[in-house]
Structures are given as structure tokens and as C-alpha cells.
Design a protein around this motif. Sequence first.
Motif, mmCIF file in Angstrom:
data_model
loop_
_atom_site.group_PDB
_atom_site.id
_atom_site.type_symbol
_atom_site.label_atom_id
_atom_site.label_comp_id
_atom_site.label_asym_id
_atom_site.label_seq_id
_atom_site.Cartn_x
_atom_site.Cartn_y
_atom_site.Cartn_z
ATOM 1 N N ASP A 145 0.843 -1.203 0.000
ATOM 2 C CA ASP A 145 0.000 0.000 0.000
ATOM 3 C C ASP A 145 0.872 1.245 0.000
ATOM 4 O O ASP A 145 0.600 2.210 -0.706
ATOM 5 C CB ASP A 145 -0.907 0.038 1.230
ATOM 6 N N GLN A 146 1.933 1.208 0.784
ATOM 7 C CA GLN A 146 2.809 2.363 0.883
ATOM 8 C C GLN A 146 3.582 2.588 -0.403
ATOM 9 O O GLN A 146 3.785 3.723 -0.817
ATOM 10 C CB GLN A 146 3.754 2.191 2.068
ATOM 11 N N LEU A 147 4.004 1.508 -1.049
ATOM 12 C CA LEU A 147 4.704 1.637 -2.321
ATOM 13 C C LEU A 147 3.806 2.300 -3.358
ATOM 14 O O LEU A 147 4.233 3.205 -4.073
ATOM 15 C CB LEU A 147 5.171 0.266 -2.818
ATOM 16 N N ARG A 148 2.541 1.883 -3.421
ATOM 17 C CA ARG A 148 1.598 2.508 -4.356
ATOM 18 C C ARG A 148 1.426 3.987 -4.044
ATOM 19 O O ARG A 148 1.361 4.825 -4.944
ATOM 20 C CB ARG A 148 0.253 1.786 -4.318
ATOM 21 N N ALA A 149 1.375 4.338 -2.755
ATOM 22 C CA ALA A 149 1.208 5.738 -2.378
ATOM 23 C C ALA A 149 2.419 6.554 -2.807
ATOM 24 O O ALA A 149 2.272 7.660 -3.335
ATOM 25 C CB ALA A 149 1.009 5.860 -0.874
ATOM 26 N N VAL A 150 3.607 6.017 -2.639
ATOM 27 C CA VAL A 150 4.830 6.720 -3.047
ATOM 28 C C VAL A 150 4.863 6.865 -4.566
ATOM 29 O O VAL A 150 5.177 7.938 -5.089
ATOM 30 C CB VAL A 150 6.085 5.957 -2.548
ATOM 31 N N GLU A 151 4.527 5.792 -5.273
ATOM 32 C CA GLU A 151 4.540 5.844 -6.743
ATOM 33 C C GLU A 151 3.525 6.851 -7.271
ATOM 34 O O GLU A 151 3.807 7.593 -8.196
ATOM 35 C CB GLU A 151 4.250 4.448 -7.315
ATOM 36 N N SER A 152 2.344 6.896 -6.659
ATOM 37 C CA SER A 152 1.320 7.822 -7.155
ATOM 38 C C SER A 152 1.647 9.262 -6.782
ATOM 39 O O SER A 152 1.311 10.178 -7.518
ATOM 40 C CB SER A 152 -0.070 7.445 -6.628
ATOM 41 N N SER A 153 2.365 9.487 -5.680
ATOM 42 C CA SER A 153 2.730 10.861 -5.324
ATOM 43 C C SER A 153 3.785 11.421 -6.276
ATOM 44 O O SER A 153 3.878 12.621 -6.455
ATOM 45 C CB SER A 153 3.227 10.932 -3.872
#
Length: 73
Positions: free
Chosen positions: A62-70
Amino acid sequence: MPIIEMHLLAGRSTEAKGRAAQAITSAAAEALGVAPETVRILITEHAKDEFYVAGKAGRASDQLRAVESSGDE
């Protein structure tokens, strides 16, 4: 007697945990040269807000997706 401790985020079915326990038991018994009947597995489940990666609650994926989308902004 091998004792294996697993920590999981809550939400997996009893069947899924059973499949994991069977696979882990087989692997441990083979690798350690012990009878499967001697392998013990303890599963502890944690709520999402009890699991932190890099200081943030939740699964690493979940955190990886958040970093990638930011990075898209």
C-alpha cells in the motif's frame, strides 16, 4: 521440536492460514530432518494500524503505491 512464529495482517481466511501452515510444516520438516508432527506454528494476526513500514501504518505494498502515485503529481 521446531516452533515457527508468523505475524500476518488480519483478514486471511482459516483455509488460507491452513494452506500456509501445511506448506511451512512440510518445508521445515524436510529442511530440518524432523517429523512433521513435531513442527509447531503460531500465527499472530495484527490490525492494519498495528503494522508499520518506514514509520507509516499499513502494508508495504500500500505504501509503495502511495509513493509511486505521489511521484505522478
